[in-house]
Scaffold this active site. Structure first.
Site, PDB file in Angstrom:
ATOM      1  N   ASN A   1      16.474   6.289 -14.618  1.00 17.39           N
ATOM      2  CA  ASN A   1      16.656   5.810 -13.173  1.00 17.39           C
ATOM      3  C   ASN A   1      17.687   5.787 -12.439  1.00 17.39           C
ATOM      4  OD1 ASN A   1      13.735   5.735 -13.693  1.00 17.39           O
ATOM      5  ND2 ASN A   1      13.278   4.562 -11.738  1.00 17.39           N
TER       6      ASN A   1
ATOM      7  N   ASN B   1      13.732   2.645 -17.350  1.00 15.70           N
ATOM      8  CA  ASN B   1      14.119   2.656 -15.968  1.00 15.70           C
ATOM      9  C   ASN B   1      15.805   2.481 -15.910  1.00 15.70           C
ATOM     10  OD1 ASN B   1      11.208   0.887 -15.105  1.00 15.70           O
ATOM     11  ND2 ASN B   1      11.746   3.140 -14.752  1.00 15.70           N
TER      12      ASN B   1
ATOM     13  N   SER C   1      12.034   7.527  -9.587  1.00 16.96           N
ATOM     14  CA  SER C   1      11.829   6.866  -8.217  1.00 16.96           C
ATOM     15  C   SER C   1      13.319   6.403  -7.584  1.00 16.96           C
ATOM     16  CB  SER C   1      10.891   5.792  -8.298  1.00 16.96           C
ATOM     17  OG  SER C   1      11.157   5.145  -9.225  1.00 16.96           O
TER      18      SER C   1
ATOM     19  N   ALA D   1       2.431   7.844  -8.821  1.00 14.77           N
ATOM     20  CA  ALA D   1       1.899   7.860  -7.638  1.00 14.77           C
ATOM     21  C   ALA D   1       3.165   8.084  -6.445  1.00 14.77           C
ATOM     22  CB  ALA D   1       1.348   6.589  -7.062  1.00 14.77           C
TER      23      ALA D   1
ATOM     24  N   ALA E   1       1.045  -1.230   0.136  1.00 20.53           N
ATOM     25  CA  ALA E   1      -0.025  -0.152  -0.179  1.00 20.53           C
ATOM     26  C   ALA E   1       0.840   1.387   0.062  1.00 20.53           C
ATOM     27  CB  ALA E   1      -1.026  -0.185   1.136  1.00 20.53           C
ATOM     28  N   GLY E   2       1.858   1.243  -0.876  1.00 22.96           N
ATOM     29  CA  GLY E   2       2.565   2.415  -1.135  1.00 22.96           C
ATOM     30  C   GLY E   2       1.966   3.345  -2.006  1.00 22.96           C
TER      31      GLY E   2
ATOM     32  N   LYS F   1       9.980  -0.819 -21.127  1.00 25.91           N
ATOM     33  CA  LYS F   1       9.937   0.171 -19.942  1.00 25.91           C
ATOM     34  C   LYS F   1      11.028  -0.011 -19.183  1.00 25.91           C
ATOM     35  CE  LYS F   1       6.872   2.192 -16.389  1.00 25.91           C
ATOM     36  NZ  LYS F   1       6.365   2.043 -15.322  1.00 25.91           N
TER      37      LYS F   1
HETATM   38  P1  NAD Z   1       6.393   2.423  -2.505  1.00 31.33           P
HETATM   39  O1  NAD Z   1       7.732   2.557  -2.227  1.00 31.33           O
HETATM   40  O2  NAD Z   1       5.712   3.627  -2.474  1.00 31.33           O
HETATM   41  O3  NAD Z   1       5.824   1.293  -1.956  1.00 31.33           O
HETATM   42  C1  NAD Z   1       6.110   0.018  -2.064  1.00 31.33           C
HETATM   43  C2  NAD Z   1       6.170  -0.602  -0.629  1.00 31.33           C
HETATM   44  O4  NAD Z   1       6.920   0.009   0.389  1.00 31.33           O
HETATM   45  C3  NAD Z   1       4.763  -0.642   0.062  1.00 31.33           C
HETATM   46  O5  NAD Z   1       4.610  -1.551   1.071  1.00 31.33           O
HETATM   47  C4  NAD Z   1       4.837   0.742   1.080  1.00 31.33           C
HETATM   48  O6  NAD Z   1       4.171   0.492   2.220  1.00 31.33           O
HETATM   49  C5  NAD Z   1       6.260   0.679   1.371  1.00 31.33           C
HETATM   50  N1  NAD Z   1       6.982   1.960   1.609  1.00 31.33           N
HETATM   51  C6  NAD Z   1       6.707   2.989   1.209  1.00 31.33           C
HETATM   52  N2  NAD Z   1       7.429   4.121   1.658  1.00 31.33           N
HETATM   53  C7  NAD Z   1       7.987   3.598   2.780  1.00 31.33           C
HETATM   54  C8  NAD Z   1       8.822   3.886   3.926  1.00 31.33           C
HETATM   55  N3  NAD Z   1       8.921   5.334   3.832  1.00 31.33           N
HETATM   56  N4  NAD Z   1       9.185   3.275   4.948  1.00 31.33           N
HETATM   57  C9  NAD Z   1       8.846   1.950   4.912  1.00 31.33           C
HETATM   58  N5  NAD Z   1       8.012   1.253   3.861  1.00 31.33           N
HETATM   59  C10 NAD Z   1       7.606   1.999   3.011  1.00 31.33           C
HETATM   60  O7  NAD Z   1       6.394   2.083  -3.978  1.00 31.33           O
HETATM   61  P2  NAD Z   1       5.522   2.192  -5.417  1.00 31.33           P
HETATM   62  O8  NAD Z   1       5.995   3.545  -5.904  1.00 31.33           O
HETATM   63  O9  NAD Z   1       4.054   2.105  -4.964  1.00 31.33           O
HETATM   64  O10 NAD Z   1       5.872   1.303  -6.257  1.00 31.33           O
HETATM   65  C11 NAD Z   1       5.653  -0.003  -6.573  1.00 31.33           C
HETATM   66  C12 NAD Z   1       6.393  -0.687  -7.863  1.00 31.33           C
HETATM   67  O11 NAD Z   1       5.300   0.019  -8.645  1.00 31.33           O
HETATM   68  C13 NAD Z   1       7.516  -0.613  -7.972  1.00 31.33           C
HETATM   69  O12 NAD Z   1       7.846  -1.762  -8.655  1.00 31.33           O
HETATM   70  C14 NAD Z   1       7.910   0.710  -8.838  1.00 31.33           C
HETATM   71  O13 NAD Z   1       8.701   0.419  -9.364  1.00 31.33           O
HETATM   72  C15 NAD Z   1       6.354   0.532  -9.585  1.00 31.33           C
HETATM   73  N6  NAD Z   1       6.013   1.804 -10.465  1.00 31.33           N
HETATM   74  C16 NAD Z   1       5.926   2.877  -9.506  1.00 31.33           C
HETATM   75  C17 NAD Z   1       5.350   4.337 -10.386  1.00 31.33           C
HETATM   76  C18 NAD Z   1       5.262   5.359  -9.528  1.00 31.33           C
HETATM   77  O14 NAD Z   1       4.959   6.406  -9.829  1.00 31.33           O
HETATM   78  N7  NAD Z   1       5.424   5.310  -8.041  1.00 31.33           N
HETATM   79  C19 NAD Z   1       5.014   3.953 -11.629  1.00 31.33           C
HETATM   80  C20 NAD Z   1       5.117   2.848 -12.202  1.00 31.33           C
HETATM   81  C21 NAD Z   1       5.436   1.792 -11.720  1.00 31.33           C
END
Ligand code: NAD
Length: 312
Positions: free
Chosen positions: A196, A192, A260, A132, A8-9, A188
């Site tokens: 990235n 990255n 990211s 996001a 749930a990120g 993609k």
């Molecule tokens: P995220 O880091 O926001 O979340 C992933 C996990 O990490 C979740 O379980 C979240 O709760 C945890 N998390 C987030 N921040 C944290 C913190 N400060 N401390 C501890 N845990 C934490 O990841 P995301 O951006 O949702 O990406 C998920 C997947 O989607 C990845 O493979 C990413 O490359 C891909 N993706 C991301 C985006 C984007 O814009 N964010 C776009 C396309 C694909």
């Protein structure tokens, strides 16, 4: 549809929120305790294109998995790549023979991990151009537009993959059924594996990277390594098109964006997904006897930086 989102990120929050608002029954599983506590207390809060939105969703930590009731029709994976194995080890009990799993992570080769937990004909793969971010536990920023491309990994999953496309479309996620999602995933990964990793190492945004001396040759060399390794997996990557696609970002509306991997490494001191992008090309290159010096160097430099910043 009954849907469980693992992670749930930023992205998990986006998909959960949009699918919930479209009437699906959504449950979250997350390993970040502060996030779980915040969502339980105040709901999942989001800046949704400028509109403050709060949704109440059930959320569990992986160690509470036995508290989840009925099995989901679909599990959507949105952990970071390096959290995938730990998450799936924990959630094995909620994957039954009827459960489909959709992986939308960035990076290459996640099917190799997922096949250990899910039958091939219940595995769906995809990419998404939605974005996001999290501004803190329980708070997501969900701005802009995007889309999803997905496909079943084995032929038998096609009907369900098409159902998922429909459910996502009804939720405004702009989904399409892909006839060659593996190509889309590698394409993609090239983006990255150039933007990235280089922006994270150079601590710059995309536009600034585009102004550096010699960037054209370096991008083309990295993309050529992806193509040489991909060819051993039956992919004919169009290097010229992919180079144009990457180079176009330097002067696009995302030129000011810090990718990211930069955010993870430089700002938040978190482990990056390098092992699943350039690192996978390096590893597969060794396996196929294909030299990948640029991907190897990028991977090693990022890994060294992870040690220096004590990334978790
Ligand atoms: P995220 O880091 O926001 O979340 C992933 C996990 O990490 C979740 O379980 C979240 O709760 C945890 N998390 C987030 N921040 C944290 C913190 N400060 N401390 C501890 N845990 C934490 O990841 P995301 O951006 O949702 O990406 C998920 C997947 O989607 C990845 O493979 C990413 O490359 C891909 N993706 C991301 C985006 C984007 O814009 N964010 C776009 C396309 C694909």
């Amino acid at each position: 549809m009954k849907i469980t989102v693992l992670g749930a990120g930023g992205m998990g929050s986006r998909f959960a929120l949009m699918l919930h608002r479209a009437g699906n029954e959504v449950t979250l599983v997350d390993g970040w305790q502060a996030n779980i506590d915040a969502i339980r207390k105040d709901g999942l809060q989001a800046d949704f294109n400028g509109e403050p939105v709060t949704v109440k969703l059930p959320i569990y930590s992986p160690i509470e998995i036995d508290r989840i009731g009925d099995q989901a029709d679909l599990i959507i994976v949105f952990t970071k790549s390096n959290q995938l194995t730990t998450m799936f080890d924990a959630v094995r009990p909620i994957i039954n023979p009827d459960t489909y799993v959709l992986c939308l992570l960035n990076g290459i080769g996640h099917e190799d991990v997922l096949e250990k937990y899910v039958a091939k004909d219940h595995l769906l793969l995809g990419i998404t151009m939605w974005t996001a971010g999290m501004t803190g536990p329980g708070h997501a920023t969900l701005v802009g537009n995007g889309n999803v491309e997905l496909q079943n990994f084995a032929p038998a999953g096609k009907d369900f993959a098409q159902q998922v496309v429909q459910v996502f479309d009804e939720a405004g996620l702009n989904a399409t059924y892909s006839d060659n999602v593996k190509y889309a995933i590698w394409r993609k990964a090239c983006v990255n594996g150039t933007l990235n990793s280089l922006c994270a190492l150079l601590a710059c945004n995309i536009g600034e990277l585009g102004k550096t001396h010699g960037i054209e040759g370096l991008l083309k060399a990295i993309i050529a390594e992806f193509a040489a390794v991909g060819a051993h997996e039956g992919l004919q990557l169009d290097q010229a098109e992919i180079y144009q696609h990457v180079a176009a970002t330097f002067t696009s509306d995302i030129a000011d964006h810090y990718p990211s991997m930069y955010q993870d490494l430089v700002i938040n001191h978190r482990k990056t997904e390098i092992d699943f992008i350039n690192g996978t090309v390096w590893r597969k290159g060794e396996q196929y006897g294909v030299p990948t010096p640029d991907c190897q160097l990028l991977t090693q430099l990022i890994q060294m930086k992870e040690v220096l910043v004590k990334a978790k």
